[in-house]
Design a protein around this motif. Structure first.
Motif, PDB file in Angstrom:
ATOM      1  N   ARG A  85       0.854  -1.181   0.000  1.00  0.00           N
ATOM      2  CA  ARG A  85       0.000   0.000   0.000  1.00  0.00           C
ATOM      3  C   ARG A  85       0.894   1.236   0.000  1.00  0.00           C
ATOM      4  N   TRP A  91      -4.774   3.417  -4.520  1.00  0.00           N
ATOM      5  CA  TRP A  91      -6.073   3.259  -3.885  1.00  0.00           C
ATOM      6  C   TRP A  91      -7.035   2.456  -4.749  1.00  0.00           C
ATOM      7  N   ALA A  95      -8.741  -0.758  -3.251  1.00  0.00           N
ATOM      8  CA  ALA A  95     -10.197  -0.879  -3.149  1.00  0.00           C
ATOM      9  C   ALA A  95     -10.676  -2.192  -3.762  1.00  0.00           C
ATOM     10  N   VAL A 116      -7.833   1.321   6.141  1.00  0.00           N
ATOM     11  CA  VAL A 116      -8.505   2.554   5.731  1.00  0.00           C
ATOM     12  C   VAL A 116      -7.481   3.672   5.800  1.00  0.00           C
ATOM     13  N   THR A 118      -5.711   7.250   3.249  1.00  0.00           N
ATOM     14  CA  THR A 118      -6.020   8.443   2.454  1.00  0.00           C
ATOM     15  C   THR A 118      -5.198   8.460   1.169  1.00  0.00           C
ATOM     16  N   GLN A 120      -5.753   7.933  -1.852  1.00  0.00           N
ATOM     17  CA  GLN A 120      -6.278   8.499  -3.094  1.00  0.00           C
ATOM     18  C   GLN A 120      -5.816   9.944  -3.264  1.00  0.00           C
ATOM     19  N   TYR A 134     -10.477   9.721   4.147  1.00  0.00           N
ATOM     20  CA  TYR A 134     -10.694   8.686   5.158  1.00  0.00           C
ATOM     21  C   TYR A 134     -12.150   8.199   5.120  1.00  0.00           C
ATOM     22  N   GLU A 136     -14.315   8.182   2.689  1.00  0.00           N
ATOM     23  CA  GLU A 136     -14.568   7.363   1.500  1.00  0.00           C
ATOM     24  C   GLU A 136     -14.084   5.931   1.707  1.00  0.00           C
ATOM     25  N   GLN A 137     -12.891   5.795   2.234  1.00  0.00           N
ATOM     26  CA  GLN A 137     -12.333   4.451   2.418  1.00  0.00           C
ATOM     27  C   GLN A 137     -13.035   3.697   3.546  1.00  0.00           C
TER      28      GLN A 137
END
Length: 384
Positions: A85, A91, A95, A116, A118, A120, A134, A136-137
């Motif tokens: 990651r 991202w 995902a 989770v 950030t 992106q 955060y 969104e994930q």
């Protein structure tokens, strides 16, 4: 069965591999500890991509490895640092990994917790943008049915003006989380961009902020995972946790003593080293479940030399050794990594990793591991 292995000077010596792997017992649920293995991703070796292109993942092999971990009773910590990651897996790839692995976990009844973050955000970001990333994930992980692990954020480390920004942002996320989460503190030895997390480079001061976040929302924190590679600091911190909040060790240098614990408590586990150690680690925890702490230590203590070797500085490149051992063990057909990270360690590093892993009996088929090691040596010009 012999193999000639080089040292750092290029001198060759003869090594005799094991002929039988370590014997492990069938799966049974753990009763004394909760144990997650952070899992690596398997690259698609036939994809025509460059190191800075989006990751091309072999989904079948990646999910098969997770089934291997679940088959031994381990939980899977998904889309974490071990899955590259932020070091090859963006991202969009993370995902998709979360969606696929969570579905696979449901189908086999395996435990799963997902990262989770950030990531992106690819450039400078405001605190509002960090919070939205955060959120969104977190929504995706919760929709997948997995437990959420709130990972440390490079973007937050860059945007935060001090401890108050961490307290406000984490408080917001914890209030809106549907279920208790795991908080993850990853030290700068794993990711230099996280220097000064929680608002200070002084770890004592940072610890106080971390504990303040937990104390304000103990009902929303299942546990904490700390990866600072300092056993004493972890022990001191876990003794200060509110009742019901677990400590998951992320210390790949000192995990046997931390999991075994003392008369004031113990750590559960969420470890990258349990990717290559999966069956052996599971066997050790089952021994611990019987109350046999010396037996547990007798199995797990000898693995520390391998772990310290894989996680030696620069620690962030430990993933290369993890994937290398997965290839030797037959969990994938190639030694290729997303982002081309297979080049991040040296031949002497690989040689020592092979020798240590073989000595522990980690390879289900020692002959296959030997043949693959000889193939790698041949690529470097070492003849047998």
């Amino acid at each position: 069965m012999t193999i000639r292995l080089p040292d750092a000077s290029g001198a060759l010596r003869t090594y005799e591999p094991r002929t039988e792997p370590l014997a492990v017992h069938p799966r049974s649920a753990f009763t004394s500890r909760t144990v997650y293995s952070a899992a690596h991703v398997v690259a698609d070796p036939f994809a025509d991509v460059t190191p800075d292109a989006p990751a091309a993942v072999d989904w079948d092999a990646t999910l098969a490895f997770r089934r291997h971990l679940w088959s031994h009773g381990l939980g899977v910590a998904e889309a974490m640092d071990t899955a590259q990651r932020g070091m090859g897996l963006d991202w969009a790839g993370a995902a998709e990994l979360i969606r696929r692995s969570a579905a696979e976990a449901r189908s086999v009844g395996g435990a799963i917790a997902c990262g989770v973050g950030t990531d992106q955000l690819t450039g400078p970001a405001t605190l509002a943008e960090v919070r939205a990333a955060y959120e969104e994930q977190l929504a995706l992980v919760e929709e997948s049915g997995a437990k959420a692990i709130l990972m440390a954020s490079r973007a937050l480390a860059a945007a935060a003006r001090g401890p108050e920004d961490y307290l406000e942002l984490y408080g917001h996320l914890l209030r809106q989380a549907a279920e208790p989460v795991i908080l993850h503190w990853l030290g700068p030895m794993f990711d230099p961009a996280l220097e000064g997390y929680w608002g200070s480079s002084d770890l004592d001061a940072a610890t106080e902020v971390f504990l303040e976040v937990i104390a304000a929302h103990p009902d929303k924190v299942d546990g904490i995972k700390i990866s600072l590679l300092e056993a004493r600091r972890e022990i001191d911190l876990r003794r200060r946790l509110p009742d019901g909040v677990r400590c998951y060790t992320g210390d790949d240098f000192n995990y046997p003593e931390l999991i075994a614990g003392d008369d004031q408590g113990f750590s559960h586990a969420l470890l990258g080293i349990f990717d290559p150690l999966g069956p052996l680690a599971a066997e050790a925890v089952r021994v611990l479940d019987t109350g046999d702490t010396p037996g547990f230590r007798a199995l797990l203590d000898p693995t520390v030399d391998l772990s310290r070797h894989l996680f030696q500085a620069p620690t962030r490149f430990y993933k290369t050794g993890v994937v290398f051992l997965a290839w030797l063990a037959g969990h994938q057909d190639h030694f290729t990594m997303v982002g081309g990270l297979q080049s991040a360690r040296s031949l002497p590093h690989f040689t020592r990793a092979y020798e240590l892993a073989d000595g522990l009996g980690l390879f289900p088929d020692p002959k296959l591991a030997e043949e693959r090691m000889k193939n790698l040596l041949g690529l470097y010009g070492v003849t047998q």
